[in-house]
Design a protein around this motif. Sequence first.
Motif, mmCIF file in Angstrom:
data_model
loop_
_atom_site.group_PDB
_atom_site.id
_atom_site.type_symbol
_atom_site.label_atom_id
_atom_site.label_comp_id
_atom_site.label_asym_id
_atom_site.label_seq_id
_atom_site.Cartn_x
_atom_site.Cartn_y
_atom_site.Cartn_z
ATOM 1 N N ASP A 1 40.862 47.606 33.453
ATOM 2 C CA ASP A 1 40.914 46.269 32.838
ATOM 3 C C ASP A 1 39.640 45.992 32.041
ATOM 4 O OD1 ASP A 1 43.380 45.867 33.984
ATOM 5 O OD2 ASP A 1 42.623 44.681 35.675
ATOM 6 N N LYS A 2 38.516 46.418 32.572
ATOM 7 C CA LYS A 2 37.236 46.203 31.885
ATOM 8 C C LYS A 2 37.220 46.941 30.541
ATOM 9 C CE LYS A 2 32.239 46.540 32.850
ATOM 10 N NZ LYS A 2 31.988 45.083 32.929
ATOM 11 N N LEU B 1 34.789 42.749 44.364
ATOM 12 C CA LEU B 1 34.040 43.666 43.498
ATOM 13 C C LEU B 1 32.971 42.894 42.742
ATOM 14 C CD1 LEU B 1 36.996 45.732 41.976
ATOM 15 C CD2 LEU B 1 35.640 46.261 44.004
ATOM 16 N N ARG B 2 31.764 43.460 42.692
ATOM 17 C CA ARG B 2 30.673 42.813 41.959
ATOM 18 C C ARG B 2 29.652 43.870 41.545
ATOM 19 N NH1 ARG B 2 26.343 43.029 45.161
ATOM 20 N NH2 ARG B 2 26.599 42.962 47.432
ATOM 21 N N THR C 1 29.177 49.201 40.313
ATOM 22 C CA THR C 1 29.974 48.213 41.027
ATOM 23 C C THR C 1 30.085 48.554 42.509
ATOM 24 O OG1 THR C 1 31.324 47.981 39.026
ATOM 25 C CG2 THR C 1 32.206 47.027 41.061
ATOM 26 N N GLU D 1 41.428 49.609 43.821
ATOM 27 C CA GLU D 1 40.927 48.351 43.267
ATOM 28 C C GLU D 1 39.832 48.597 42.229
ATOM 29 O OE1 GLU D 1 41.693 44.994 43.631
ATOM 30 O OE2 GLU D 1 43.522 45.825 44.502
ATOM 31 N N ILE D 2 38.923 49.519 42.538
ATOM 32 C CA ILE D 2 37.845 49.820 41.593
ATOM 33 C C ILE D 2 38.406 50.443 40.325
ATOM 34 C CG2 ILE D 2 35.812 51.255 41.186
ATOM 35 C CD1 ILE D 2 35.073 50.925 44.121
ATOM 36 N N LYS E 1 41.429 50.115 39.005
ATOM 37 C CA LYS E 1 42.122 49.066 38.232
ATOM 38 C C LYS E 1 41.107 48.149 37.549
ATOM 39 C CE LYS E 1 45.604 45.397 38.661
ATOM 40 N NZ LYS E 1 44.785 44.410 37.935
ATOM 41 N N TYR E 2 40.058 47.808 38.257
ATOM 42 C CA TYR E 2 39.015 46.932 37.718
ATOM 43 C C TYR E 2 38.392 47.550 36.467
ATOM 44 C CZ TYR E 2 34.422 44.577 37.557
ATOM 45 O OH TYR E 2 33.296 43.896 37.170
ATOM 46 N N TYR E 3 38.111 48.837 36.516
ATOM 47 C CA TYR E 3 37.488 49.509 35.374
ATOM 48 C C TYR E 3 38.458 49.686 34.209
ATOM 49 C CZ TYR E 3 33.187 50.619 37.946
ATOM 50 O OH TYR E 3 31.994 50.553 38.624
#
Length: 286
Positions: free
Chosen positions: A93-94, A4-5, A45, A86-87, A89-91
């Motif tokens: 956490d962000k 992810l980036r 992202t 995944e996206i 979870k990433y958000y």
Amino acid sequence: MINLRRATEQDKESILSISKTIWDGEDYIPLVVDEWIADKEGEFTVAEIDGKVKGFAKFTVLRPEEYWLEGIRVDSKSRGLGIGKEITKYYIDKAKKKGYKSLALSTYIENYESIKIIEKFGFKKTTAFRFFYKSGEINLNLSNIKHFEKATRVEEVKYILNSNEMKASNEYLSFDWTFMKVTEELLEELINEGSVYVLKEDQNIKSTIILSNKKAKGKGLSISYLGGKGYYLDGINFAFSKYLEGGYDWLSFMCPDIQDIKESAYKAGFETFGNYQADVFVYEYV
């Protein structure tokens, strides 16, 4: 492995290629892709597998510590690989790292896979709306439209905060498919933008409507709020007149669960998707 980036201009072609497969090619992403890539406060992202973009989503800052998730898309050939998870979870956490007070999103009733994912991660459905829309020509007798004037002071419309319509919306104002919790500060911002209108009879306010293109995906106008029992149809017809006057491509209305308002929307000629009582859900991470 999923990487992810932050999205860049070089990802645009891949993003649009995925978008073409969404909603029979009617996805809104082409209308916002440049704006989202340029957004430095939030994050657009992309998800890569073996160096190729297979999905994307948007993390938007609405206000300090208030965040919104939108536009989750996955390439049709890459579904089932956990990209959406995944996206999400990433958000989450962000948002936690930023010390969030609110993290929310909206989704359509038929987005079954997305709903399954977000509920698994702890998002709870807090509000439901009926989505009404209108595009193209409207047969409207402008001579019968009641005159709504622009509100000039937040004090005269503060009753919105405790209105039955606002309670039915769980204190959300809708801007296209983005929802923001109502505050005096937001009302004042909307008044300054010229988006809040009132209908007066004998100097008494009988109806209030907020019409805004904030957060619109393209040239759209939203009924963000409609209040005033007995005057709902007047407010909707006024909204139609502003839609025509402004040359907008569509008018949308996220209607709360109030039967009188729904009946007025149908009577006015609004259109809907499917045979649902409610079809747009707001989920909050709790």
